[in-house]
Design a protein around this motif. Structure first.
Motif, PDB file in Angstrom:
ATOM      1  N   LEU A   1       0.831  -1.213   0.000  1.00 53.82           N
ATOM      2  CA  LEU A   1       0.000   0.000   0.000  1.00 53.82           C
ATOM      3  C   LEU A   1       0.862   1.258   0.000  1.00 53.82           C
ATOM      4  O   LEU A   1       0.519   2.255  -0.652  1.00 53.82           O
ATOM      5  CB  LEU A   1      -0.927  -0.003   1.219  1.00 53.82           C
ATOM      6  N   ILE A   2       1.985   1.213   0.746  1.00 53.06           N
ATOM      7  CA  ILE A   2       2.889   2.379   0.754  1.00 53.06           C
ATOM      8  C   ILE A   2       3.384   2.630  -0.674  1.00 53.06           C
ATOM      9  O   ILE A   2       3.362   3.753  -1.175  1.00 53.06           O
ATOM     10  CB  ILE A   2       4.090   2.137   1.717  1.00 53.06           C
TER      11      ILE A   2
ATOM     12  N   ASP B   1       5.963   6.494  13.265  1.00 50.24           N
ATOM     13  CA  ASP B   1       6.003   6.714  14.721  1.00 50.24           C
ATOM     14  C   ASP B   1       5.585   5.488  15.523  1.00 50.24           C
ATOM     15  O   ASP B   1       5.719   5.475  16.744  1.00 50.24           O
ATOM     16  CB  ASP B   1       5.066   7.883  15.088  1.00 50.24           C
ATOM     17  N   ASP B   2       5.049   4.492  14.833  1.00 46.64           N
ATOM     18  CA  ASP B   2       4.547   3.301  15.550  1.00 46.64           C
ATOM     19  C   ASP B   2       5.731   2.450  16.042  1.00 46.64           C
ATOM     20  O   ASP B   2       6.517   1.956  15.238  1.00 46.64           O
ATOM     21  CB  ASP B   2       3.660   2.490  14.577  1.00 46.64           C
ATOM     22  N   GLY B   3       5.810   2.285  17.332  1.00 42.17           N
ATOM     23  CA  GLY B   3       6.922   1.539  17.926  1.00 42.17           C
ATOM     24  C   GLY B   3       6.865   0.044  17.636  1.00 42.17           C
ATOM     25  O   GLY B   3       7.884  -0.653  17.698  1.00 42.17           O
ATOM     26  N   GLN B   4       5.665  -0.471  17.311  1.00 41.75           N
ATOM     27  CA  GLN B   4       5.491  -1.915  17.104  1.00 41.75           C
ATOM     28  C   GLN B   4       5.789  -2.352  15.658  1.00 41.75           C
ATOM     29  O   GLN B   4       5.846  -3.537  15.371  1.00 41.75           O
ATOM     30  CB  GLN B   4       4.033  -2.313  17.396  1.00 41.75           C
ATOM     31  N   ILE B   5       5.954  -1.377  14.791  1.00 46.51           N
ATOM     32  CA  ILE B   5       6.022  -1.727  13.366  1.00 46.51           C
ATOM     33  C   ILE B   5       7.394  -2.316  12.995  1.00 46.51           C
ATOM     34  O   ILE B   5       8.399  -1.996  13.625  1.00 46.51           O
ATOM     35  CB  ILE B   5       5.711  -0.445  12.522  1.00 46.51           C
ATOM     36  N   LEU B   6       7.418  -3.171  11.963  1.00 45.48           N
ATOM     37  CA  LEU B   6       8.693  -3.758  11.519  1.00 45.48           C
ATOM     38  C   LEU B   6       9.609  -2.674  10.932  1.00 45.48           C
ATOM     39  O   LEU B   6       9.117  -1.773  10.248  1.00 45.48           O
ATOM     40  CB  LEU B   6       8.436  -4.804  10.419  1.00 45.48           C
ATOM     41  N   PRO B   7      10.926  -2.786  11.156  1.00 46.88           N
ATOM     42  CA  PRO B   7      11.847  -1.753  10.645  1.00 46.88           C
ATOM     43  C   PRO B   7      11.731  -1.539   9.132  1.00 46.88           C
ATOM     44  O   PRO B   7      11.787  -0.402   8.661  1.00 46.88           O
ATOM     45  CB  PRO B   7      13.234  -2.308  10.998  1.00 46.88           C
ATOM     46  N   GLU B   8      11.493  -2.670   8.361  1.00 50.23           N
ATOM     47  CA  GLU B   8      11.396  -2.536   6.897  1.00 50.23           C
ATOM     48  C   GLU B   8      10.204  -1.648   6.514  1.00 50.23           C
ATOM     49  O   GLU B   8      10.282  -0.840   5.597  1.00 50.23           O
ATOM     50  CB  GLU B   8      11.213  -3.908   6.227  1.00 50.23           C
ATOM     51  N   VAL B   9       9.110  -1.845   7.245  1.00 51.18           N
ATOM     52  CA  VAL B   9       7.896  -1.071   6.932  1.00 51.18           C
ATOM     53  C   VAL B   9       8.134   0.403   7.283  1.00 51.18           C
ATOM     54  O   VAL B   9       7.779   1.309   6.503  1.00 51.18           O
ATOM     55  CB  VAL B   9       6.677  -1.621   7.705  1.00 51.18           C
ATOM     56  N   ARG B  10       8.763   0.638   8.467  1.00 52.27           N
ATOM     57  CA  ARG B  10       9.014   2.021   8.905  1.00 52.27           C
ATOM     58  C   ARG B  10       9.891   2.740   7.863  1.00 52.27           C
ATOM     59  O   ARG B  10       9.598   3.860   7.463  1.00 52.27           O
ATOM     60  CB  ARG B  10       9.691   2.029  10.278  1.00 52.27           C
ATOM     61  N   GLN B  11      10.926   2.015   7.421  1.00 47.50           N
ATOM     62  CA  GLN B  11      11.848   2.595   6.440  1.00 47.50           C
ATOM     63  C   GLN B  11      11.118   2.960   5.141  1.00 47.50           C
ATOM     64  O   GLN B  11      11.305   4.035   4.583  1.00 47.50           O
ATOM     65  CB  GLN B  11      12.912   1.548   6.131  1.00 47.50           C
ATOM     66  N   ARG B  12      10.249   2.022   4.691  1.00 50.58           N
ATOM     67  CA  ARG B  12       9.521   2.251   3.444  1.00 50.58           C
ATOM     68  C   ARG B  12       8.564   3.447   3.601  1.00 50.58           C
ATOM     69  O   ARG B  12       8.421   4.252   2.684  1.00 50.58           O
ATOM     70  CB  ARG B  12       8.737   0.989   3.078  1.00 50.58           C
ATOM     71  N   ALA B  13       7.937   3.534   4.792  1.00 49.33           N
ATOM     72  CA  ALA B  13       6.998   4.636   5.036  1.00 49.33           C
ATOM     73  C   ALA B  13       7.763   5.962   5.043  1.00 49.33           C
ATOM     74  O   ALA B  13       7.303   6.963   4.476  1.00 49.33           O
ATOM     75  CB  ALA B  13       6.279   4.424   6.364  1.00 49.33           C
TER      76      ALA B  13
END
Lengths: 182, 270
Positions: free
Chosen positions: B229-230, B250-262
């Motif tokens: 979706l990103i 900002d979500d602390g629970q999210i996977l690092p790959e997803v955070r990076q992509r976001a």
């Protein structure tokens, strides 16, 4: 989720696109039914395709008095019989169903190297068509003996006897293929 | 129960066809009779062994050919229904108009013929393109019906098939779009949700679809779907998605790959 009979009633009333639902529910199972009967993959795909065309063609004959699956397997059997007849027009169909398959797979010389499923598939192929068919219908297509009896046009007691004998013969072929061990 | 009766009922036991009381009587006999017990063990073992035969999948041509045939059938059915006026012509040879009647209706027939010819001649050119448009609409309608029938199936492979059919649609109707969006949010299979993202990309020129996809980002829990979706938001350059992307960062629970992509998505969108 509408059941098979409701979906087929819609097909009969002209909503032909609903046949897609029945195709998705049954095509793999029917393909396997034909494959175990004929041991021929391209032919089984053709028969499955032809079966759905016949459902479409004869949709007006589905009255909803019997289960859709029974009606469908009746068409499947007729299709298979037509196919055998076209290949052996000179032999009465009942003889073909009772006959031992002529092309016997060679006995396993390296049975230990073979997969159990392969052995079983070969053992199944050694059964006469009638016995193979009764096992396929009652074991894999989840039909009750009453439904199988209606399809084969015989009594329920006959079906049970046939299942009993077919299992015994299948076991014998299976053990033979294993090289007589066990 | 004697041996003959017991052996006759063994196939029923295998196929779950015995009432509880009857099954219990048969079991009692099998416990007390070694010969029947052995018979039962052999048969039930063979019956159970049949279960190891794998289910073989047919080739993809089977499904393709089936849908092609079904589409043909639908067209033929539609074509057979369309020219209702032809039915009227069947009766024409039977009409016997007497001379006085003919004299009365003749002027009216001439007037109708003149008007009709003008109408058809004037519209002749438009008719060709109109027919093409109508056929194209019919085809689209058939494909929508197939797709909808498949999208609501319990089998994930059928739903995937339905999703792939939607890519051929020119103008999906609101009910189909609603189903696609619901699948994106609620389908239990991750593969189906991922395919729904791809399917919706084709219709993202519609405002309501873009808005719904943007809102869906916050509801996704699978990292694969989140990343898909990103990527979609970035491809669409959807500025409204920035807030949802920020929330993921900002979500602390999210996977690092997803955070990076976001994070990288935000920089591409803004």
């Amino acid at each position: 989720m509408p059941d098979d009979e409701q979906v087929m009633a819609q097909v009969r009333e002209g909503r032909v696109e609903m046949l897609a639902v029945l195709f998705e529910r049954y095509h793999v199972r029917l393909f396997n039914f034909f494959l175990r009967l004929t041991a021929d993959r391209p032919l089984s795909e053709d028969l499955t395709q032809e079966l759905f065309l016949r459902i479409l063609k004869y949709r007006h004959t589905f009255r909803g008095e019997s289960k859709f699956s029974t009606w469908m397997y009746q068409i499947a059997r007729n299709l298979h019989i037509d196919q055998i007849r076209s290949r052996h027009p000179e032999i009465p169909i009942d003889d073909l169903f009772e006959e031992k398959p002529s092309a016997q797979p060679c006995p396993a010389q390296n049975a230990e190297a073979r997969q159990e499923a392969d052995l079983l598939a070969q053992a199944l192929e050694r059964l006469p068509l009638r016995k193979r068919e009764v096992l396929l219908l009652s074991r894999f297509q989840n039909l009750k003996y009453q439904e199988v009896a209606r399809l084969l046009e015989c009594s329920v007691e006959n079906v049970k006897t046939l299942v009993h004998r077919s299992l015994k013969e299948l076991r014998r072929h299976y053990l033979d293929l294993q090289g007589g061990t066990q | 129960m004697n041996c003959q009766e017991a052996r006759g009922k063994i196939p029923d036991l295998l196929n779950d066809g015995l009432a509880a009381a009857e099954a219990s009587r048969l079991r009692e006999h099998l416990l007390s009779c070694p010969s029947c017990r052995e018979e039962f063990q052999e048969l039930s073992e063979t019956w159970a062994r049949l279960g190891i035969l794998p289910e073989v999948q047919p080739g993809p041509e089977l499904r393709r050919n089936f849908y092609r045939q079904l589409e043909l059938e639908l067209r033929e059915t539609a074509a057979a229904l369309r020219p209702a006026w032809r039915q009227w012509f069947r009766f024409l040879p039977n009409l016997r108009l007497s001379a006085p009647v003919l004299r009365l209706v003749a002027p009216a027939l001439v007037v109708i013929a003149v008007f009709a010819s003008g109408f058809f001649l004037g519209n002749g050119q438009k008719d060709g393109s109109g027919q093409i448009q109508r056929l194209s609409r019919e085809k689209d309608n058939l494909q929508q019906q197939f797709s909808l029938a498949l999208l609501t199936q319990p089998s994930a492979s059928a739903r995937l098939q339905g999703l792939s059919l939607t890519s051929r649609l020119q103008d999906p109707d609101p009910a189909l779009l609603k189903t696609l969006l619901a699948m994106l949010d609620e389908d239990p299979s991750v593969n189906v949700r991922l395919s729904a993202v791809d399917a919706l990309y084709l219709f993202a020129d519609r405002e309501e679809v873009r808005a719904a996809i943007t809102a869906s980002l916050a509801r996704q829990t699978s990292p694969l779907v989140q990343i898909a979706l990103i990527d979609l938001m970035v491809a669409l350059k959807e500025k409204r998605a920035a807030a949802a992307l920020k929330k993921l960062v900002d979500d602390g629970q999210i996977l690092p790959e997803v955070r990076q992509r976001a994070q990288s998505g935000i920089s591409h969108i803004l």
